[in-house]
Design a protein around this motif. Structure first.
Motif, PDB file in Angstrom:
ATOM      1  N   UNK A  28       0.923  -1.246   0.110  1.00  0.00           N
ATOM      2  CA  UNK A  28       0.069   0.118  -0.221  1.00  0.00           C
ATOM      3  C   UNK A  28       0.898   1.312   0.016  1.00  0.00           C
ATOM      4  N   UNK A  29       1.880   1.213  -0.779  1.00  0.00           N
ATOM      5  CA  UNK A  29       2.876   2.561  -0.832  1.00  0.00           C
ATOM      6  C   UNK A  29       2.257   3.682  -1.399  1.00  0.00           C
ATOM      7  N   UNK A  30       1.306   3.521  -2.230  1.00  0.00           N
ATOM      8  CA  UNK A  30       0.350   4.529  -2.750  1.00  0.00           C
ATOM      9  C   UNK A  30      -0.439   5.239  -1.868  1.00  0.00           C
ATOM     10  N   UNK A  31      -0.658   4.613  -0.492  1.00  0.00           N
ATOM     11  CA  UNK A  31      -1.388   5.223   0.547  1.00  0.00           C
ATOM     12  C   UNK A  31      -0.388   6.005   1.626  1.00  0.00           C
ATOM     13  N   UNK A  32       0.569   5.178   1.974  1.00  0.00           N
ATOM     14  CA  UNK A  32       1.528   5.758   3.083  1.00  0.00           C
ATOM     15  C   UNK A  32       2.870   4.691   2.831  1.00  0.00           C
ATOM     16  N   UNK A  33       4.027   5.328   3.047  1.00  0.00           N
ATOM     17  CA  UNK A  33       5.152   4.923   3.011  1.00  0.00           C
ATOM     18  C   UNK A  33       5.739   4.732   4.120  1.00  0.00           C
ATOM     19  N   UNK A  34       5.863   3.334   4.845  1.00  0.00           N
ATOM     20  CA  UNK A  34       6.644   3.312   6.071  1.00  0.00           C
ATOM     21  C   UNK A  34       7.910   3.782   5.910  1.00  0.00           C
ATOM     22  N   UNK A  35       8.472   4.607   6.974  1.00  0.00           N
ATOM     23  CA  UNK A  35       9.672   5.342   7.118  1.00  0.00           C
ATOM     24  C   UNK A  35      10.883   4.446   6.633  1.00  0.00           C
ATOM     25  N   UNK A  58       9.322   7.620   1.686  1.00  0.00           N
ATOM     26  CA  UNK A  58       9.313   6.965   2.762  1.00  0.00           C
ATOM     27  C   UNK A  58      10.043   7.959   3.782  1.00  0.00           C
ATOM     28  N   UNK A  59       9.549   9.240   3.618  1.00  0.00           N
ATOM     29  CA  UNK A  59      10.134  10.400   4.529  1.00  0.00           C
ATOM     30  C   UNK A  59       9.203  11.117   5.621  1.00  0.00           C
ATOM     31  N   UNK A  60       7.871  10.327   5.562  1.00  0.00           N
ATOM     32  CA  UNK A  60       6.775  10.894   6.478  1.00  0.00           C
ATOM     33  C   UNK A  60       6.094  12.137   6.169  1.00  0.00           C
TER      34      UNK A  60
END
Ligand SMILES: Cc1ncc(COP(=O)(O)O)c(C=O)c1O
Length: 376
Positions: A22-29, A207-209
């Protein structure tokens, strides 16, 4: 922590749990981002001016790295709280017709509507592409005398379609091209210089928040877009007290207040890795991961609406199962420990470069379990 400088160490730096698609929604840092933020908070806790200045310097670093990835000058880049802020600066400052798809992410559709309602100088020119793709042909046939600008996503958040910026430029001539690049920046090579404004945010693929937004305003944009929302952070020189100077002649004009330097540090750290690894290298692996997802979808007869051509897609693969299949397929994915986005009967699967064989195996198992129970 291993310093990420090449593709192998970049791929090895994905240390989240298996099942994340689900990287299009949120990228774990990224590990480096997590380490950087800890070091920066310590520096900001010291009360030493030199330490504060060290963290302040992240703004310059982040702007330079964004500029490098775009192929431009850091003076044309301004940090933003998020993509939408950058797009609002651009849209509020435009007069005349703005062409955009009604299916765009609401960052664009809401800003265009509000700008038009508030000032009346911008007129949204809505287009409804049949498949949701803003192709050069769709744009060409919708252009009118009044069209002053076209706004598109580099990668469409629903379908995964990747716009062809150079071809769009050919079609629109001298008009402004405004690009929401959040779903592709740093992941795929794009002809950003064919555009006039490029906005993005580091909280997904980079992945930068959150808080790590940025915007580029090219020459034509600086000439034609009024910095309507410019605040005291948008002037050159120090704090403007007892006087109100004109907005800066650079992209800085499109700033409201000062930047969040901790966020700038996260963005700079994430972008440095991407510059070192190389966007072309990242793109080639991401393209393979997306192809892996398509492979399993094909194998179990789940329709894919994302273009097959690697140049017209990035990391998003959208499945459109038959209406009766959507719920069982979603349930199977959840039961197998996979994280995806399900919206309106479609399932958006977004792997990243570091998505491992374990996650893909789970994905294949989930599709197999769904297919074996499917009623044709
Ligand atoms: C295409 C697109 N634009 C913008 C955003 C979010 O904007 P912001 O960076 O303002 O949170 C998203 C989030 O999913 C998106 O997919």
């Amino acid at each position: 922590m291993i310093r990420v400088t090449d593709l192998d160490s970049y791929m090895a730096s994905f240390d989240g749990e298996p099942g994340y698609l689900d990287w299009a929604a949120f990228g774990p840092l990224a590990p480096a981002v997590r380490t950087e933020v800890q070091a920066d908070t310590e520096l900001l806790g010291s009360g030493r001016r030199t330490s504060i200045q060290l963290v302040d310097d992240h703004e310059r670093q982040a702007r330079e790295l964004v500029a490098r990835l775009i192929g431009t000058d850091a003076a044309q880049v301004v940090l933003q709280p998020s993509t939408t802020y950058g797009l609002m600066h651009a849209l509020y400052g435009i007069a005349g017709g703005l062409m955009l798809s009604r299916a765009e992410f609401p960052s664009l559709t809401v800003a265009a509507t509000r700008a038009s309602e508030s000032f009346g100088s911008l007129h949204p020119q809505w287009v409804d592409p049949v498949d949701g793709f803003m192709t050069p042909d769709v744009v060409r046939s919708a252009l009118t005398e009044d069209t002053r600008a076209v706004a598109v996503s580099l990668v469409d958040f629903r379908t995964g379609y990747r716009a062809d910026l150079a071809a769009l430029r050919e079609v629109i001539g001298d008009r402004l091209l405004i690009v929401d690049a959040i779903q592709g920046f740093g992941m795929v090579q794009a002809d950003y210089l064919a555009a006039d404004v490029v906005c993005g945010h580091g909280y997904k693929w980079l992945r930068a928040g959150r808080g790590t937004g940025f915007a580029w305003f090219g020459e034509r944009a600086l000439e034609r877009i009024a910095p309507v929302l410019s605040g005291f952070g948008g002037v050159d020189g120090g704090l403007p007290v007892d006087t109100v100077p004109a907005p800066a002649p650079s992209a800085r004009a499109f700033a409201v207040s000062r930047v969040d330097t901790l966020a700038a540090g996260r963005l700079a750290t994430a972008l440095r890795e991407i510059v070192d690894v190389g966007v072309a290298n990242i793109e080639s692996v991401l393209s393979e991961r997306a192809a892996d997802v398509m492979f399993f979808a094909d194998r179990y007869d789940v329709p894919v609406i994302t273009p097959r051509d690697p140049e017209r897609r990035a990391g998003i693969v959208t499945l459109e199962p038959a209406p009766q299949d959507a719920a069982p397929l979603s349930a199977s994915l959840v039961n197998h420990g996979l994280t995806v986005t399900t919206r309106g009967g479609r399932i958006r699967v977004s792997p990243h470069v570091g998505t491992g064989a374990d996650t893909l195996r789970l994905f294949g198992d989930a599709l197999a379990a769904f297919a074996s129970a499917r009623v044709w």
